[in-house]
Design an enzyme around this catalytic site. Structure first.
Site, PDB file in Angstrom:
ATOM      1  N   ASP A 258       0.869  -1.170   0.000  1.00 17.31           N
ATOM      2  CA  ASP A 258       0.000   0.000   0.000  1.00 17.31           C
ATOM      3  C   ASP A 258       0.910   1.225   0.000  1.00 17.31           C
ATOM      4  O   ASP A 258       2.113   1.119   0.285  1.00 17.31           O
ATOM      5  CB  ASP A 258      -0.894  -0.033   1.243  1.00 17.31           C
ATOM      6  CG  ASP A 258      -1.715   1.227   1.406  1.00 17.31           C
ATOM      7  OD1 ASP A 258      -2.448   1.575   0.466  1.00 17.31           O
ATOM      8  OD2 ASP A 258      -1.596   1.872   2.459  1.00 17.31           O
TER       9      ASP A 258
ATOM     10  N   ASP B 136      -0.253   5.097   0.923  1.00 15.35           N
ATOM     11  CA  ASP B 136      -0.546   6.088   1.960  1.00 15.35           C
ATOM     12  C   ASP B 136      -0.661   5.435   3.333  1.00 15.35           C
ATOM     13  O   ASP B 136      -1.499   4.558   3.549  1.00 15.35           O
ATOM     14  CB  ASP B 136      -1.850   6.820   1.628  1.00 15.35           C
ATOM     15  CG  ASP B 136      -1.749   7.561   0.304  1.00 15.35           C
ATOM     16  OD1 ASP B 136      -0.764   8.279   0.109  1.00 15.35           O
ATOM     17  OD2 ASP B 136      -2.658   7.399  -0.539  1.00 15.35           O
TER      18      ASP B 136
ATOM     19  N   GLU C 165      11.469  10.246  26.020  1.00 21.26           N
ATOM     20  CA  GLU C 165      12.132  10.126  27.319  1.00 21.26           C
ATOM     21  C   GLU C 165      13.503   9.473  27.168  1.00 21.26           C
ATOM     22  O   GLU C 165      13.603   8.277  26.925  1.00 21.26           O
ATOM     23  CB  GLU C 165      11.281   9.299  28.289  1.00 21.26           C
ATOM     24  CG  GLU C 165      11.874   9.218  29.680  1.00 21.26           C
ATOM     25  CD  GLU C 165      10.965   8.502  30.666  1.00 21.26           C
ATOM     26  OE1 GLU C 165      11.349   8.374  31.833  1.00 21.26           O
ATOM     27  OE2 GLU C 165       9.870   8.063  30.257  1.00 21.26           O
TER      28      GLU C 165
END
Length: 388
Positions: A17, A19, A312
């Protein structure tokens, strides 16, 4: 009927695919729709994004007109947003691992096809912005070239037909639920790479669900394996970020037992949208102290059920005092693993320490060690030296 394992051992072709799988289209779509809705006095709700993922342009527009009760027809809304989309095609970035995957399959002579619900002209316009992509596919099928788009299997069956291969020999890689359903209905093996966070449970029909293309292991499906992993790490194109520490534990986090440094994620929202959630590593430069080895998480932290994407860093060093407010600069140079759920806090902490051991060892390798001398990391230290 052959089992999935038997089928996988025979796979020879890949259908991708576009998008949300290869391109970070969702970011552009959200921006365009958000601006368009403002004209109608409406505010884009990101929680509704799942309503348009994997749909044809007409279906997506219909969902938006309905959900936001817009005072216009579907056709009118499409005519409003289409020019803006067209202007943005070349601003759509490749998702992490997309270039690596295409180059890997091409260099190993694995036939590839592209099958997207987007119109063929739109697909070609997007591909033209990424060097070498269009030439890599032996078949490109747009949603306007079949009677009905995904979740119908027709688009994948057409791709297999154009490659002259039996559907059972094809591996489909998809980000949307309609795409996964279409691939399975076509009798193909399907790997899902959900484009929306915390949606993996919805993809139970897929043969495998992975966090990102970085986590794809083609050899599992009988295809050539990547050969770029080093000591349990994957080198990536380095990227650099920095900012003041809004929360730090100089003597080590009471929970993790290693120093953590929280940065304001809202300052990096655009950058974070370009990078998949997971555990990375590299070098950290603290303005008042020096440069240290570092492991860093990006994501929603499944254990703590965060609602926003966070960043983090964990500094692989012991400090005698806290470092709140200091400027922290990071050079992220490699990837270790995807974000994962852990049954307990103890198991999470154990894995974090394992990530630290992997990073400690890897950062001594020349491919990673050279970035410790990056001018970006040393800038703040040099500025401080010049002021003394």
């Amino acid at each position: 009927m052959a089992s999935s394992k038997t089928m996988a051992s025979l796979l020879s072709h890949v259908i991708l695919d576009l998008d949300g799988t290869l391109l970070n289209t969702d970011c552009i779509v959200n921006q365009v729709i958000k601006l368009s809705l403002v004209k109608y006095g409406k505010k884009w709700d990101g929680k509704m994004a799942h309503r348009i993922v994997g749909k044809t342009p007409f279906e997506a527009a219909a969902a938006i007109v309905e959900d936001y009760q817009l005072p216009c027809s579907i056709e009118e809304f499409i005519s409003i947003i289409t020019p803006t989309f067209s202007d943005q095609w070349c601003n759509i970035k490749a998702l992490p691992g997309a270039n690596r995957l295409i180059e890997h399959l091409r260099s190993n002579k694995v036939p590839m096809a592209l099958a997207s619900n987007s119109p063929k002209l739109n697909i070609e316009a997007k591909l033209s912005c990424h060097h070498g992509w269009k030439e890599s596919f032996s078949a490109i099928v747009g949603g306007n070239e079949v009677e009905i788009g995904k979740p119908s299997p027709k688009i994948f069956l057409e791709a297999a037909k154009r490659m002259n291969v039996d559907p059972s020999l094809c591996l489909v890689i998809e980000d949307s639920l309609p795409g996964v359903l279409a691939g399975k209905a076509a009798g193909m093996v399907v790997v899902a790479v959900p484009s929306l966070p915390k949606q993996a449970a919805l993809y139970s029909s897929a043969d495998e669900v992975i966090n990102s293309l970085l986590d794809l292991h083609p050899e599992k499906w009988g295809l050539p394996a990547f050969e770029d992993w080093i000591e349990g790490t994957l080198p990536i194109d380095p990227w650099f970020i920095g900012g003041p520490v809004i929360k730090g534990f100089g003597r080590g986090s009471k929970v993790l037992g290693i120093p953590t440094a929280n940065l304001a994620a809202e300052n990096f929202s655009d950058l974070l949208s370009d990078h998949t959630s997971g555990v990375y590593f590299g070098w950290a430069g603290l303005s008042n102290r020096g440069i240290y080895k570092m492991v860093m998480s990006i994501g929603w932290n499944p254990y703590f059920d965060n609602t926003e994407k966070t960043i983090e860093p964990w500094l692989l060093h012991t400090f005698d005092e806290d470092f709140y407010g200091e400027e922290l600069r990071l050079a992220i140079v490699g990837y270790i693993r995807p974000e994962a759920n852990f049954p307990s806090l103890e198991s999470l902490i154990a894995r974090i320490h394992e990530d630290g051991r992997i990073a400690e060892k890897a950062l001594d390798l020349p491919i990673y060690a050279s970035y410790k001398d990056s001018p970006y990391l040393a800038t703040s230290l040099q500025q401080q030296s010049n002021c003394q």
